[in-house]
Design a protein around this motif. Structure first.
Motif, PDB file in Angstrom:
ATOM      1  N   SER A  84       0.873  -0.906   0.251  1.00 13.58           N
ATOM      2  CA  SER A  84      -0.173  -0.376   0.262  1.00 13.58           C
ATOM      3  C   SER A  84       0.776   1.224   0.010  1.00 13.58           C
ATOM      4  O   SER A  84       0.144   2.571  -0.675  1.00 13.58           O
ATOM      5  N   LYS A  86       3.672   1.498  -1.513  1.00 14.55           N
ATOM      6  CA  LYS A  86       5.184   2.005  -2.166  1.00 14.55           C
ATOM      7  C   LYS A  86       3.759   2.320  -3.727  1.00 14.55           C
ATOM      8  O   LYS A  86       4.176   2.860  -4.476  1.00 14.55           O
ATOM      9  N   GLN A  87       2.604   2.209  -3.169  1.00 13.93           N
ATOM     10  CA  GLN A  87       1.726   2.646  -4.533  1.00 13.93           C
ATOM     11  C   GLN A  87       1.986   4.007  -4.473  1.00 13.93           C
ATOM     12  O   GLN A  87       2.002   4.255  -6.562  1.00 13.93           O
ATOM     13  N   GLU A  88       2.666   5.067  -4.104  1.00 16.71           N
ATOM     14  CA  GLU A  88       3.190   6.047  -4.784  1.00 16.71           C
ATOM     15  C   GLU A  88       4.147   6.121  -5.783  1.00 16.71           C
ATOM     16  O   GLU A  88       3.885   6.711  -6.309  1.00 16.71           O
ATOM     17  N   HIS A  89       5.237   5.402  -5.663  1.00 20.30           N
ATOM     18  CA  HIS A  89       6.133   5.434  -6.153  1.00 20.30           C
ATOM     19  C   HIS A  89       5.778   4.368  -7.476  1.00 20.30           C
ATOM     20  O   HIS A  89       6.529   4.485  -7.968  1.00 20.30           O
ATOM     21  N   GLY A  91       3.512   4.301  -9.479  1.00 20.83           N
ATOM     22  CA  GLY A  91       2.429   5.395 -10.557  1.00 20.83           C
ATOM     23  C   GLY A  91       4.244   6.057 -10.624  1.00 20.83           C
ATOM     24  O   GLY A  91       3.457   6.224 -12.393  1.00 20.83           O
ATOM     25  N   GLN A 125      -5.387  -4.432  -6.134  1.00 22.26           N
ATOM     26  CA  GLN A 125      -4.686  -3.063  -5.661  1.00 22.26           C
ATOM     27  C   GLN A 125      -3.237  -3.485  -6.838  1.00 22.26           C
ATOM     28  O   GLN A 125      -2.705  -2.784  -7.283  1.00 22.26           O
ATOM     29  N   THR A 130      -2.213   2.622  -7.732  1.00 23.34           N
ATOM     30  CA  THR A 130      -2.308   3.624  -7.462  1.00 23.34           C
ATOM     31  C   THR A 130      -2.635   4.142  -8.667  1.00 23.34           C
ATOM     32  O   THR A 130      -3.709   3.928  -9.739  1.00 23.34           O
ATOM     33  N   HIS A 131      -2.475   5.601  -8.109  1.00 28.55           N
ATOM     34  CA  HIS A 131      -3.810   6.600  -8.842  1.00 28.55           C
ATOM     35  C   HIS A 131      -3.491   6.628 -10.420  1.00 28.55           C
ATOM     36  O   HIS A 131      -2.288   6.951 -11.030  1.00 28.55           O
TER      37      HIS A 131
ATOM     38  N   THR C  69       9.122  12.831  -5.782  1.00 31.66           N
ATOM     39  CA  THR C  69       7.278  13.159  -5.482  1.00 31.66           C
ATOM     40  C   THR C  69       7.458  13.899  -4.697  1.00 31.66           C
ATOM     41  O   THR C  69       8.738  14.449  -4.001  1.00 31.66           O
TER      42      THR C  69
END
Lengths: 372, 192, 280
Positions: A84, A86-89, A91, A125, A130-131, C69
């Motif tokens: 969960s 790690k999702q930002e990166h 993306g 997931q 990631t969005h 980021t």
């Protein structure tokens, strides 16, 4: 040197990653994936590679992307809560097209859940964690040997298509020990990212090349360019031009779609005349195979479609089995994730029957057998 | 030979996952059989319940967990209570005589033996109870060769502990030789 | 002769988005002069930034640049430097980026001591999002999210860096650019993790809400409140109330992380497999 080893799924994955040329690992301790980090912590320094334990899951993923940009073949390993984070990166790696491999050894969730119990709850997931719209490649091995071979394939796909590749290993497979044969060097093809050959001054890092994949240089190789998580044009610099933004997001998804023949893998077992088909992945596919064999012994026309790649979803074999199967059974250690894709593809041509379990026990052959 | 299932159960820290791993590795790497080992454990590395499942077969092993176990080793009362019902009719239950007081009724042969005591007094270190148990299981089931077990054991233990571990293994094998059934196996149902 | 900044800038990306009177441009020019003084090759230098006003710097500087980021540029920098220690790695981060969302990465980068230079643009505010308070906004100040006055205690970033184990920590202002140039050069030369906290004024979002009528009044505030470290040592605590010390606040020589790492790997006599870093 060819050798036989008796390994855990997690260890076999690490061996496979090393075979593929992985030379950078950044991670954070989390059950039930830590054996991968421990294996790499022992092996990488001995092979002139880099192992680093970072301060958290997000940092690990950042370091992996940084290392890959500097030319390393980089990976990390985690489990649900870390996946969960790690999702930002993930993306970031998708939009900047940085090759990397992420292992998620699936345990019971949500949240801290059941750290040592198996589950398959991260399937969606892995697809949409990631969005924003983005391509996803996810592979779910079901044997220790597959952990090795799919590790090699994951690095190859990631390097060739310049996209993160996610391995969904469930706790049963991650901790299961079996005998595997480690292939000789050269026995399996190793793919490395393509390098640009343009002059330094004319260089457009995001200009699509073969299959729509750009040849982004590694930092420190003479080229000079900009990389950003903002929507960008071929030059790599941010753009607000709707046409360029649309082109970028479409290209990202299309480059993976174009590679489906190579990316998708599945196994068909006794499906030729099957009136009832089981579709399963990960450790559950083993229970399913056991059940199918029992049912065949009892004279029933049943078969198994074992998915190895789950994202992109393998539409072709499912359409094929829907031509003769009247019943499709989907056992999953979640409350119904891949079944949604199966229903979509089958389009009402057969009865779709889910079997779900979320108590962190592997679905048993008996539970499948009663539905066959 | 079709599936043969062995479950080693007890509490975390007793080394039963390692014992199962050695048994499976011996069968797979040195005896030419197929073997799969899985485990079930709590988040704690010490205490809590822990079990190691070994499936041995001459055929492909699909389902990696226990269906009906041929042999159950239980080193705690909790584990015998939890898993005794999984033993197949005519299977074997091995319990430690110190830690297990109540044995649930069932159609299985029961060996109530001093596994932990043997490690403590005869071998001299209670931490090798898992290897005593390994020798005991190997001696009782005669499915995996002692030679293979020795080879696998050698690769899996820390350097400098070989002598201790091999003594523990021998002690377990001897325990198997002298073992006699605690209760007549012909009895349909045994209750205490 | 005037310094030619254009050879280090992506001139086609100008004008920059920073507001009139913003201190970021002054700090960026100092960074350029330091790079020029040390003769860093553009192709061998990677400049990494996070999100926020400071984050935009990576788009303007003509090097290998990575715009990452929010709060996490140090994590990317760690991977880059470890994978290729020959690269000069510079991170620019703001106070919100570095000390709030990226606080954990900041302290661990300080502890680890990898040869990276971190330049913090500390303007006391989240500018890009319109003036919300940050961990360095002084207590009693006003911002869009502290409309009734800020009661949060303020982070002292240099002290935090020293406490976390950074081996080089300096603080300077955009008022005293000669001193700033010197510490940035020293930071680049330092073998290990170096931190330069640059006090930059934000006249639009911080200044206007807190009684600073112009960019000059913010610079004047810096002039009045910056106390050279040497002088501060002989001052009483009550005299230092509300002021900040400047200069090289901390420096020590400790083995650098990538050197330690590669010494470790070289201790293994033969490479086990054909795996080696791709360095071209």
């Amino acid at each position: 040197m060819e050798k036989e080893k008796f390994l855990q799924g997690n260890e076999a994955f690490a061996e496979g990653a090393l075979y593929a040329g992985c030379n950078f690992f950044a991670g954070y301790p989390i059950s039930p994936s830590s054996e991968i980090a421990e294996y790499m912590a022992y092996e990488l320094p001995r092979r002139k590679g880099v192992f680093i334990e970072m301060e958290d899951e997000i940092a690990s993923m950042g370091a992996v992307i940084g290392a890959s940009l500097a030319g390393a073949k980089a990976m990390t390993a985690t489990s649900g809560p870390g996946f969960s984070l790690k999702q930002e990166h993930i993306g970031f790696a998708c939009i900047t097209e940085v090759p990397c491999v992420i292992v998620d050894v699936m345990r019971g969730g949500p949240s801290t859940g059941t750290p040592t119990g198996p589950a398959q709850g991260d399937v969606m997931q892995a697809r949409w964690g990631t969005h924003g719209d983005h391509p996803a490649v996810a592979i779910a091995p079901s044997t220790v040997e597959e952990c090795f071979y799919e590790a090699v394939r994951a690095f190859n796909i990631s390097e060739k298509y310049r996209n993160p590749v996610i391995l969904l290993i469930d706790e049963v497979v991650g901790h299961m020990r079996e005998k595997i044969r480690i292939p000789k060097p050269g026995e399996i093809e190793i793919i490395n990212r393509r390098r640009p050959n343009e002059a330094y001054d004319d260089y457009l890092p995001y200009k699509p090349d073969l299959g729509g994949v750009p040849n982004i240089a590694n930092f420190g190789t003479g080229y000079r360019f900009h990389i950003t998580g903002l929507s960008h044009d071929w030059s790599g610099f941010p753009t607000n031009d709707p046409k360029r933004i649309g082109e970028l997001i479409q290209r990202l998804t299309k480059k993976v779609e174009k590679g489906e023949d190579e990316i998708l893998r599945w196994e068909e077992f006794m499906l030729e005349d099957a009136e009832t088909a089981v579709v399963a992945y990960g450790s559950v596919a083993r229970s399913a195979k056991f059940a199918v064999k029992c049912a065949r012994n009892a004279g029933k026309k049943v078969g198994l479609l074992k998915l190895i790649t789950i994202w992109p979803f393998p539409v072709k074999p499912l359409k094929r089995l829907a031509e003769h199967a009247r019943k499709v059974i989907i056992p999953e250690m979640n409350l119904g994730q891949i079944v949604l894709e199966v229903e979509r593809v089958i389009g009402g041509k057969a009865d779709v029957i889910p079997i779900n379990r979320v108590d962190t026990e592997l679905i048993s052959p008996d539970e499948i057998l009663v539905k066959l | 030979m079709e599936r043969y299932e062995v479950k080693l159960s007890g509490s975390g820290g007793q080394g039963l996952i390692l014992a199962g791993m050695i048994l499976a590795e011996a069968a797979a790497l040195y005896d030419g059989k197929n073997a799969v080992q899985t485990q079930s454990y709590g988040p704690e590395s010490r205490g809590g319940s822990s079990s190691s499942i070994v499936i041995i077969s001459n055929q492909d092993i699909d389902y990696p967990k226990a269906t009906k176990v041929d042999v159950l080793l239980a080193l705690t009362q909790e584990s015998v209570n939890k898993y005794a019902g999984d033993i197949k009719d005519g299977g074997i239950l091995i319990v430690d005589e110190e830690t297990v007081k109540d044995i649930p009724a069932g159609k299985y042969k029961i060996y109530k033996l001093p596994v932990i005591a043997t490690a403590r007094t005869q071998v001299g270190k209670v931490i090798v109870a898992n290897i005593v148990a390994l020798g005991l299981i190997a001696g009782l089931i005669e499915l995996v060769s002692i030679d293979a077990i020795k080879k696998a054991l050698f690769t899996r233990i820390p350097k400098g502990t070989e002598e201790l571990n091999f003594r523990a293994l021998e002690a377990g094998i001897n325990l198997a030789k002298e073992a006699h059934l605690t209760v007549d196996p012909n009895l349909e149902c045994i209750s205490y | 002769m005037a310094f030619d900044y254009s050879k280090y800038l992506r001139n086609d990306k100008m004008p920059h988005i920073w507001c009139p009177g913003c201190g970021n441009g002054i700090a960026m020019k100092s960074l350029i002069r330091a790079i020029d003084a040390l003769g860093y090759k553009k192709e061998e230098t990677v400049i990494i930034s996070g999100i926020g006003c400071s984050g935009r710097i990576s788009g303007y500087l003509d090097f290998n640049t990575l715009h990452t980021t929010h709060g996490r540029p140090l994590t990317f920098a760690t991977g880059i430097k470890l994978a290729n220690p020959k690269l000069n790695v510079i991170v620019v981060s703001g106070d919100g980026d570095c000390a709030a969302i990226g606080g954990n990465h900041f302290i661990h980068a300080c502890r680890r001591n990898i040869d990276i230079t971190l330049i913090i643009f500390n303007n006391y505010i989240y500018g890009m999002t319109g003036g919300q308070h940050s961990p360095t906004t002084p207590s009693g100040s006003y911002s869009t999210t502290t409309p009734h006055r800020n009661i949060d205690p303020q982070f002292d970033l240099s002290k935090l860096a020293i406490g976390a184990g950074a081996t080089f920590v300096a603080r300077e202002t955009t008022y005293n650019i000669f001193a700033l140039d010197k510490v940035v050069i020293e930071a680049f030369k330092h073998k290990g993790f170096s931190v330069v906290e640059v006090m930059v004024g934000c006249p639009i979002y911080y200044g206007r809400k807190n009684g600073f009528k112009s960019a000059f009044s913010l610079l004047d505030w810096q002039r009045k409140n910056a106390i050279r470290m040497e002088r501060a040592q002989s001052m009483k605590p009550e005299e230092l109330e509300g002021k900040f010390t400047t200069g090289i606040l901390h420096r020590r020589e400790v083995p650098e992380y990538t050197q330690l790492y590669y010494t470790l790997t070289e201790s293994f006599e033969k490479s086990v497999d054909k795996v080696s870093m791709e360095r071209e």
